[in-house]
Scaffold this motif. Structure first.
Motif, PDB file in Angstrom:
ATOM      1  N   THR A  41     -21.874 -20.065  48.578  1.00 19.95           N
ATOM      2  CA  THR A  41     -21.564 -18.666  48.271  1.00 19.95           C
ATOM      3  C   THR A  41     -20.124 -18.293  48.643  1.00 19.95           C
ATOM      4  O   THR A  41     -19.696 -17.178  48.375  1.00 19.95           O
ATOM      5  CB  THR A  41     -22.543 -17.740  49.004  1.00 19.95           C
ATOM      6  N   ILE A  42     -19.407 -19.198  49.314  1.00 17.86           N
ATOM      7  CA  ILE A  42     -17.987 -18.966  49.625  1.00 17.86           C
ATOM      8  C   ILE A  42     -17.198 -20.149  49.089  1.00 17.86           C
ATOM      9  O   ILE A  42     -16.819 -21.086  49.811  1.00 17.86           O
ATOM     10  CB  ILE A  42     -17.744 -18.777  51.140  1.00 17.86           C
ATOM     11  N   TRP A 143     -18.842 -14.251  56.288  1.00 14.82           N
ATOM     12  CA  TRP A 143     -18.736 -13.264  55.216  1.00 14.82           C
ATOM     13  C   TRP A 143     -17.436 -13.494  54.440  1.00 14.82           C
ATOM     14  O   TRP A 143     -16.451 -13.977  54.988  1.00 14.82           O
ATOM     15  CB  TRP A 143     -18.688 -11.837  55.777  1.00 14.82           C
ATOM     16  N   LYS A 144     -17.421 -13.099  53.181  1.00 14.19           N
ATOM     17  CA  LYS A 144     -16.198 -13.166  52.383  1.00 14.19           C
ATOM     18  C   LYS A 144     -15.218 -12.081  52.810  1.00 14.19           C
ATOM     19  O   LYS A 144     -15.613 -10.975  53.165  1.00 14.19           O
ATOM     20  CB  LYS A 144     -16.523 -12.984  50.899  1.00 14.19           C
ATOM     21  N   ILE A 149     -20.898 -11.511  49.138  1.00  9.74           N
ATOM     22  CA  ILE A 149     -21.942 -12.499  48.886  1.00  9.74           C
ATOM     23  C   ILE A 149     -23.130 -11.772  48.263  1.00  9.74           C
ATOM     24  O   ILE A 149     -23.609 -10.770  48.796  1.00  9.74           O
ATOM     25  CB  ILE A 149     -22.342 -13.219  50.186  1.00  9.74           C
TER      26      ILE A 149
END
Length: 499
Positions: A41-42, A143-144, A149
């Motif tokens: 997801t990153i 976290w982005k 996300i």
């Protein structure tokens, strides 16, 4: 963006469980690393967690260092900015220590974190909180920086440091004239010494223990020796921890009571001129397993985290922990040869065991010890038709329900032993392994094994495999099989004709 608002967004969570954490052997500046994990997801980037149990800074070792590192072969852009949080968790999954959410720029091959994440003394003062059952649970949430996300991802990994434990009584006869006493501590696996212990008694003023390392792979060891007096009371004699990489092979340590003091109190400490020590020794040669255990997608973290407050999950995890502890206790009982009352004797070796445990796991052993007068009164059971490795592995399974590193030959031998002693779960495990590893080279051998033990299910599996691979019939192996197993070959050809 503040920490509160960031924590409310969806994230990637990586939970790392380290078993037997107190046996970490790393020196100052040395690290223990988690299995690598990919955060799809990153930017599908690749990462590891790293801990320095004795700190990162060479001038002091009173802190634990904790880092997140981006791997050199990570995908995604050369530089990546993220928010992340490193924390330690309690047994119920709650956060017991966190240095908060931080923003950091990671290039490939670089790491970020905290050289003074936690004071080591907290492990001593609040051990039950941080290290329940000597297990450390570390977590990283990510976290982005740009964008969000969309779906929660959680990954769980486990690293296990292997530990062997020994409890024994060390007696030194003729103490008053004795100059030294030697004892070997051996490996369970090959019966070879891993270290040699010597007590030197050359002077009435000094008494020393020497530790001579035999196995160069050993990382760390602890020793706890207590003197037994005439009333069987225990008096502290030695309490020692050794990280072998910090020392030479031969290590010398003073004992707490001199030979002269023991001689002055010989009525109390030396009945019949015999010194008696109760000894406990533990040692590790490093990590025995490390793996990613589970990945969860799109599940709320409070439901899927392994140790969080959901009653059903909590009960399940408690049950699993208790089962693991029971396995470890029985394995320790087996490896340390405590209170054994029988031996399984092959042509070359004897393996100490417990009649009650053998009886509980095998109806054949149970019948021997209850009904057979010779076996009941004898101190050993002769097993001359099985080799040493098979008997040792069978015993390990009897005590722990685990079988390490099955290979084709060992699985065949264990299958034979399990059938002989009616250990049905072991027989099933070996049968499943053999079915999963059938090949044109071993199919005929498996057919012979299955027929010998009247296992119709296993026999049918071997027959179907051979019939579905007709090239087997053109091999020299098949020609030899027809000569030595005429009836089996005829039965198989009959099935081939029916097909």
């Amino acid at each position: 963006m503040d920490s509160q608002s960031i924590s409310e967004n969806k994230c990637f969570s990586f939970t790392w469980i380290i078993e037997n954490f107190s046996f970490c052997w790393q020196k100052v500046g040395e690290r223990i690393s988690s299995p690598a994990f990919t955060v799809d997801t990153i930017e599908s980037s690749k990462w590891k967690l790293m801990l320095c149990p004795n700190g990162e800074l060479s001038e002091k070792n009173d802190s634990i260092s904790f880092y997140l590192k981006r791997e050199k072969d990570s995908k995604g852009p050369t530089g990546l900015i993220i928010f992340f949080e490193l924390s330690f968790l309690a047994a119920d999954g709650s956060v017991v220590l966190s240095n908060g959410i931080v923003e950091y720029y990671f290039e490939r091959g670089t790491g970020g974190g905290f050289p003074n994440f936690m004071k080591k003394e907290l492990f001593q003062h609040e051990r039950q909180k941080f290290l329940p059952a000597d297990i450390l649970t570390a977590r990283c949430r990510m976290w982005k920086k740009f964008g969000q996300i969309i779906e929660e991802r959680q990954c769980f990994a486990r690293t296990r440091i292997g530990v062997e434990r020994r409890s024994f009584v060390w007696t030194v006869p003729r103490f008053s004239t004795c100059e030294e006493s030697t004892l070997n501590i051996k490996s369970i696996l090959n019966d070879e010494p891993v270290m040699t212990l010597k007590i030197f008694l050359l002077s009435t003023a000094l008494t020393h223990l020497q530790v001579i390392l035999k196995d160069k792979e050993l990382k760390y060891s602890t020793f706890h020796f207590q003197l037994l007096d005439t009333s069987r009371n225990r008096v502290e004699f030695l309490n020692l921890k050794i990280i072998f990489a910090e020392h030479e092979d031969n290590l010398l340590y003073p004992l707490s009571i001199s030979k002269g003091k023991l001689m002055k109190n010989k009525r109390l400490y030396l009945p019949n001129d015999i010194l008696t020590l109760h000894c406990e020794c533990t040692f590790t040669d490093g990590i025995v397993s490390e793996r990613i255990e589970k990945i969860c997608q799109g599940c709320p973290s409070l439901i899927q985290e392994e140790n969080l407050a959901c009653n059903n999950l909590k009960s399940k995890n408690t049950s699993l922990d208790l089962t693991r502890i029971l396995q470890e206790n029985l394995e320790s009982l087996y490896k340390e040869n405590l209170l054994c009352d029988t031996k399984l004797k092959t042509k070359a070796r004897s393996f100490p065991a417990h009649k009650c445990i053998l009886s509980g796991r095998s109806p054949v052993f149970k019948a021997m010890f209850i009904n057979d007068m010779r076996e009941r009164n004898s101190e050993c059971v002769n097993i001359e038709d099985l080799d040493d490795d098979t008997v040792q592995t069978m015993l390990l399974y009897i005590y722990t329900a685990t079988v390490p590193d099955l290979q084709w030959g060992s699985a065949c031998n264990l299958y034979t032993a399990a059938d002989k002693y009616e250990i049905l779960t072991l027989k099933y495990k070996c049968s499943s392994f053999l079915k999963d590893n059938l090949s044109p080279e071993n199919a005929c051998d498996l057919l012979i094994l299955a027929d010998r033990h009247h296992d119709e299910d296993l026999k049918s599996k071997a027959e179907k495999f051979i019939l579905n691979d007709e090239e087997i019939f053109d091999t020299n192996r098949w020609k030899l099989f027809m000569k030595t197993n005429l009836q089996l070959a005829a039965d198989l050809m009959y099935l081939k004709c029916k097909k």
